[in-house]
Design an enzyme around this catalytic site. Structure first.
Site, PDB file in Angstrom:
ATOM      1  N   CYS A  98      17.186   2.636  18.642  1.00  0.00           N
ATOM      2  CA  CYS A  98      16.059   1.846  18.543  1.00  0.00           C
ATOM      3  C   CYS A  98      16.232   0.348  19.241  1.00  0.00           C
ATOM      4  O   CYS A  98      15.174   0.139  20.032  1.00  0.00           O
ATOM      5  CB  CYS A  98      15.656   1.421  17.141  1.00  0.00           C
ATOM      6  SG  CYS A  98      15.483   2.818  15.945  1.00  0.00           S
ATOM      7  N   CYS A 101      15.637  -0.195  23.252  1.00  0.00           N
ATOM      8  CA  CYS A 101      14.248  -0.411  23.649  1.00  0.00           C
ATOM      9  C   CYS A 101      13.666  -1.709  23.228  1.00  0.00           C
ATOM     10  O   CYS A 101      13.026  -2.583  23.686  1.00  0.00           O
ATOM     11  CB  CYS A 101      13.022   0.577  23.620  1.00  0.00           C
ATOM     12  SG  CYS A 101      13.618   2.161  24.335  1.00  0.00           S
ATOM     13  N   HIS A 102      13.934  -1.786  21.822  1.00  0.00           N
ATOM     14  CA  HIS A 102      13.416  -2.690  20.963  1.00  0.00           C
ATOM     15  C   HIS A 102      14.316  -4.034  20.586  1.00  0.00           C
ATOM     16  O   HIS A 102      13.715  -5.141  20.122  1.00  0.00           O
ATOM     17  CB  HIS A 102      12.878  -2.460  19.557  1.00  0.00           C
ATOM     18  CG  HIS A 102      11.779  -1.431  19.768  1.00  0.00           C
ATOM     19  ND1 HIS A 102      10.502  -1.759  20.151  1.00  0.00           N
ATOM     20  CD2 HIS A 102      11.941  -0.085  19.547  1.00  0.00           C
ATOM     21  CE1 HIS A 102       9.882  -0.431  20.425  1.00  0.00           C
ATOM     22  NE2 HIS A 102      10.623   0.505  19.823  1.00  0.00           N
ATOM     23  N   CYS A 136       8.310   7.409  18.315  1.00  0.00           N
ATOM     24  CA  CYS A 136       9.381   7.086  19.298  1.00  0.00           C
ATOM     25  C   CYS A 136      10.623   8.054  19.323  1.00  0.00           C
ATOM     26  O   CYS A 136      11.590   8.250  20.339  1.00  0.00           O
ATOM     27  CB  CYS A 136       9.839   5.822  18.576  1.00  0.00           C
ATOM     28  SG  CYS A 136       9.191   4.264  18.998  1.00  0.00           S
ATOM     29  N   CYS A 200      -9.076   6.886  -7.567  1.00  0.00           N
ATOM     30  CA  CYS A 200      -8.015   5.655  -7.583  1.00  0.00           C
ATOM     31  C   CYS A 200      -8.753   4.413  -8.305  1.00  0.00           C
ATOM     32  O   CYS A 200      -8.014   3.792  -9.103  1.00  0.00           O
ATOM     33  CB  CYS A 200      -7.814   5.218  -6.341  1.00  0.00           C
ATOM     34  SG  CYS A 200      -7.259   6.536  -4.981  1.00  0.00           S
ATOM     35  N   CYS A 203      -8.483   3.767 -12.221  1.00  0.00           N
ATOM     36  CA  CYS A 203      -7.141   3.004 -13.037  1.00  0.00           C
ATOM     37  C   CYS A 203      -7.182   1.677 -12.236  1.00  0.00           C
ATOM     38  O   CYS A 203      -7.058   0.614 -12.911  1.00  0.00           O
ATOM     39  CB  CYS A 203      -5.977   3.862 -12.752  1.00  0.00           C
ATOM     40  SG  CYS A 203      -5.801   5.095 -13.565  1.00  0.00           S
ATOM     41  N   HIS A 204      -7.216   1.786 -10.858  1.00  0.00           N
ATOM     42  CA  HIS A 204      -6.609   0.284 -10.330  1.00  0.00           C
ATOM     43  C   HIS A 204      -7.778  -0.609  -9.843  1.00  0.00           C
ATOM     44  O   HIS A 204      -7.544  -1.712  -9.392  1.00  0.00           O
ATOM     45  CB  HIS A 204      -5.800   0.722  -8.982  1.00  0.00           C
ATOM     46  CG  HIS A 204      -4.759   1.729  -9.394  1.00  0.00           C
ATOM     47  ND1 HIS A 204      -3.727   1.063  -9.994  1.00  0.00           N
ATOM     48  CD2 HIS A 204      -4.334   2.996  -8.995  1.00  0.00           C
ATOM     49  CE1 HIS A 204      -2.756   2.065 -10.122  1.00  0.00           C
ATOM     50  NE2 HIS A 204      -3.193   3.098  -9.552  1.00  0.00           N
ATOM     51  N   ARG A 241       4.169   7.894  -3.485  1.00  0.00           N
ATOM     52  CA  ARG A 241       3.355   7.332  -4.511  1.00  0.00           C
ATOM     53  C   ARG A 241       1.966   7.948  -4.568  1.00  0.00           C
ATOM     54  O   ARG A 241       1.727   8.153  -5.680  1.00  0.00           O
ATOM     55  CB  ARG A 241       3.335   5.640  -4.362  1.00  0.00           C
ATOM     56  CG  ARG A 241       3.117   5.037  -5.664  1.00  0.00           C
ATOM     57  CD  ARG A 241       4.091   5.105  -6.666  1.00  0.00           C
ATOM     58  NE  ARG A 241       3.611   4.851  -7.849  1.00  0.00           N
ATOM     59  CZ  ARG A 241       3.225   5.693  -8.989  1.00  0.00           C
ATOM     60  NH1 ARG A 241       2.882   6.852  -8.704  1.00  0.00           N
ATOM     61  NH2 ARG A 241       2.781   5.018  -9.988  1.00  0.00           N
ATOM     62  N   CYS A 245       0.285   9.892  -7.936  1.00  0.00           N
ATOM     63  CA  CYS A 245      -0.804   9.253  -8.569  1.00  0.00           C
ATOM     64  C   CYS A 245      -1.761  10.479  -8.601  1.00  0.00           C
ATOM     65  O   CYS A 245      -2.498  10.718  -9.539  1.00  0.00           O
ATOM     66  CB  CYS A 245      -1.347   8.074  -7.654  1.00  0.00           C
ATOM     67  SG  CYS A 245      -1.075   6.565  -8.203  1.00  0.00           S
TER      68      CYS A 245
END
Lengths: 284, 109, 153
Positions: A98, A101-102, A136, A200, A203-204, A241, A245
């Site tokens: 990586c 290039c970076h 990449c 979603c 609950c949230h 995650r 859920c």
């Protein structure tokens, strides 16, 4: 409150109880290593029913919160350090790392994790760090793409996002078709799934700050992902995650990195606009 | 896992004579309990860090005997009274026979 | 860890209860483990009855997840004295095996304080036993409630 519970559907209402003052999202301040002050509450972006967006950190007990306040105590940092090593490791037929290039990630990757997912002109779709890193790998490094949730992938994603720690989440929805993806994500966010018939939002949004059994519901923000979960004793990716859920609604989850979960990531990341990137956060 | 085990320690670089300083250590290790089963129902054999030792200039400072009930990525915080300049040496012993060490100098000013 | 048992048990609870699941989850195995713990302490103490005092165990009242529970111990006294602490052993009486860790202190430790992170299979007592150089034994005990998450994720 009763009206809200009714709207959330019977199944959820039966599982929920009111938050107690003892562990309501608290007024503590998140300061990391004694000097990095984190924005864990921010004015909600227009269109959300909240006054402010709140980091999941505020919804946790003191002992869990403390683990995030010092990088030595934060076990998620082990994976970030592994990502640092991988950053400099030559892999693939092109003989590149990586860093080839970076250069220094602290400079080249600063801010990238705060605007993720972002529009890729090449791919003509929004990409997150998993997809960008794999692009990449295959195209520039001529290396094998990471399989989803390969520990090296999680380490690399965490390391890249860590370079934006403390910076506010801010997506650029003006690029390409980002708005259409955002709309699709929003639609998914409010769609009920599974035997429990939860969206979603059930609950949230409608019940953040209340208990689902013994679990204190947060706003479901993803500003801290990949997040070290005490339950798993390792860093957990955003799409893992999401999968968990959806499974908990007793539905068949979408595939990680599918268009559905990418659209959802665009929308959910936007819901955390203004919150500091916390990667690697620590949750229960 | 074993290939990637990497200890981390936090030790103040300087201290005054006889100062009691706090040390933190962390090592990445799954601490497999020997109680879990794999997909085929076979017990996954126990593999834990079973001993941790901290020495200063070759003298024992602190030691811990670990059981599988210690969390993954074992963490310890303890103290040392620094009588003179010298080297802290930390050793973790794995069930598989490997041991991992880390050293750090402390200068008494 | 014993998450399967606890999750199932939580489902059996009345819905909507403020579910800090405590004693309700004790299974038959817990008593056996408590007996094992009592025997281990008695062995450590050489048959003496551990006294209260000198040792303090700090543990959270509520652990959000039993996988990573921070605990610390602290023992009073000069580490060079004849009655200085030699060893502190931690037990978890509701785990499949009660032993957790033994800390050995020396005069170079400077202070008899140590912290670590431990696993708790469910709500239970955590016990710290300090054995002194003169053979005396002290004990402290804390109950830690392990909550049952709503979201296995």
């Amino acid at each position: 409150m009763k009206g809200q519970l009714g709207m959330a559907g019977l199944g959820l209402a039966a599982l929920l109880s009111m938050g107690s003052a003892a562990s309501a999202q608290d007024a503590d301040k998140l300061v990391i290593n004694g000097d990095l002050e984190m924005t864990t509450r921010a004015p909600a972006p227009e269109g959300l029913p909240f006054e402010e967006v709140i980091s999941g950190w505020h919804f946790r007990e003191d002992e869990t919160q403390a683990l995030e306040t010092d990088d030595f105590d934060n076990p998620g940092m082990l994976m970030v350090e592994r990502g640092q090593d991988l950053w400099n490791e030559v892999q693939g037929a092109a003989g590149k790392s990586c860093a080839s290039c970076h250069g220094e990630a602290a400079e080249s990757m600063k801010g990238v994790g705060a605007k993720t997912p972002f529009w890729s002109a090449e791919a003509k779709r929004p990409v997150n760090l998993e997809l960008q890193i794999n692009q990449c790998r295959t195209e520039r490094m001529q290396a094998e793409p990471y399989k989803f949730d390969d520990p090296d992938q999680i380490a690399m994603v965490s390391f890249v996002r860590f370079q934006s720690r403390g910076m506010p989440v801010k997506l650029d929805l003006d690029q390409g078709d980002m708005k259409a993806w955002w709309e699709r994500g929003k639609e998914l966010y409010y769609t009920r799934f599974g035997q429990l018939d939860f969206s979603c939002a059930s609950c949230h949004e409608q019940n953040a700050g209340k208990y689902l059994r013994a679990d204190y519901l947060s706003q479901g923000q993803i500003n801290g992902f990949p997040t070290y979960r005490l339950k798993d004793a390792t860093l957990i990716s955003t799409h893992n995650r999401f999968k968990g859920c959806v499974r908990d609604t007793r539905a068949e989850p979408f595939q990680p990195l599918s268009d559905e979960f990418m659209a959802l990531e665009v929308y959910v990341a936007w819901r955390g606009t203004g919150l500091a990137v916390e990667t690697p956060a620590v949750r229960h | 896992m074993a290939a990637n085990v990497k200890p981390r320690v936090r030790v103040p670089k300087t201290a005054s004579k006889d100062e009691v300083i706090v040390i933190k250590t962390l090592i990445n290790h799954e601490m497999e309990t020997g109680l879990r089963k794999d997909k085929d129902g076979k017990i996954i054999p126990r593999q834990i860090i079973n001993k941790f030792t901290a020495e200063f200039n070759g003298q024992k400072v602190f030691e811990a005997d670990l059981e599988p009930a210690i969390s993954a990525n074992p963490y310890f915080e303890f103290s040392v009274k620094v009588p003179e300049s010298g080297t802290m040496k930390f050793t973790w012993v794995d069930d598989n026979g490997s041991s991992y060490t880390e050293e750090q100098k402390i200068e008494v000013q | 860890m014993g998450m399967h048992v606890t999750r199932r048990s939580a489902l059996a609870l009345g819905a909507g209860a403020a579910v800090l699941v405590g004693a309700a989850l004790r299974s038959g195995g817990a008593e056996a483990a408590a007996e094992d713990t009592a025997k281990a302490i008695s062995d450590l103490a050489g048959g003496k009855e551990p006294q209260a005092g000198r040792i303090t165990l700090t543990a959270p009242e509520i652990a959000e997840n039993g996988n990573t529970v921070p605990i610390s111990v602290s023992v009073d006294g000069d580490l060079a004295a004849p009655d200085a602490v030699e060893t502190v052993t931690i037990f978890a009486e509701g785990n499949p095996n009660p032993g957790v860790v033994s800390f050995h202190f020396t005069p170079l430790s400077g202070s008899a304080e140590a912290s670590t992170r431990m696993r708790l299979a469910k709500t239970q007592n955590v016990i710290a036993v300090a054995k002194m150089r003169d053979g005396s034994v002290y004990m402290d005990k804390k109950e830690v409630k392990v909550t049952i998450g709503g979201c296995g994720g």
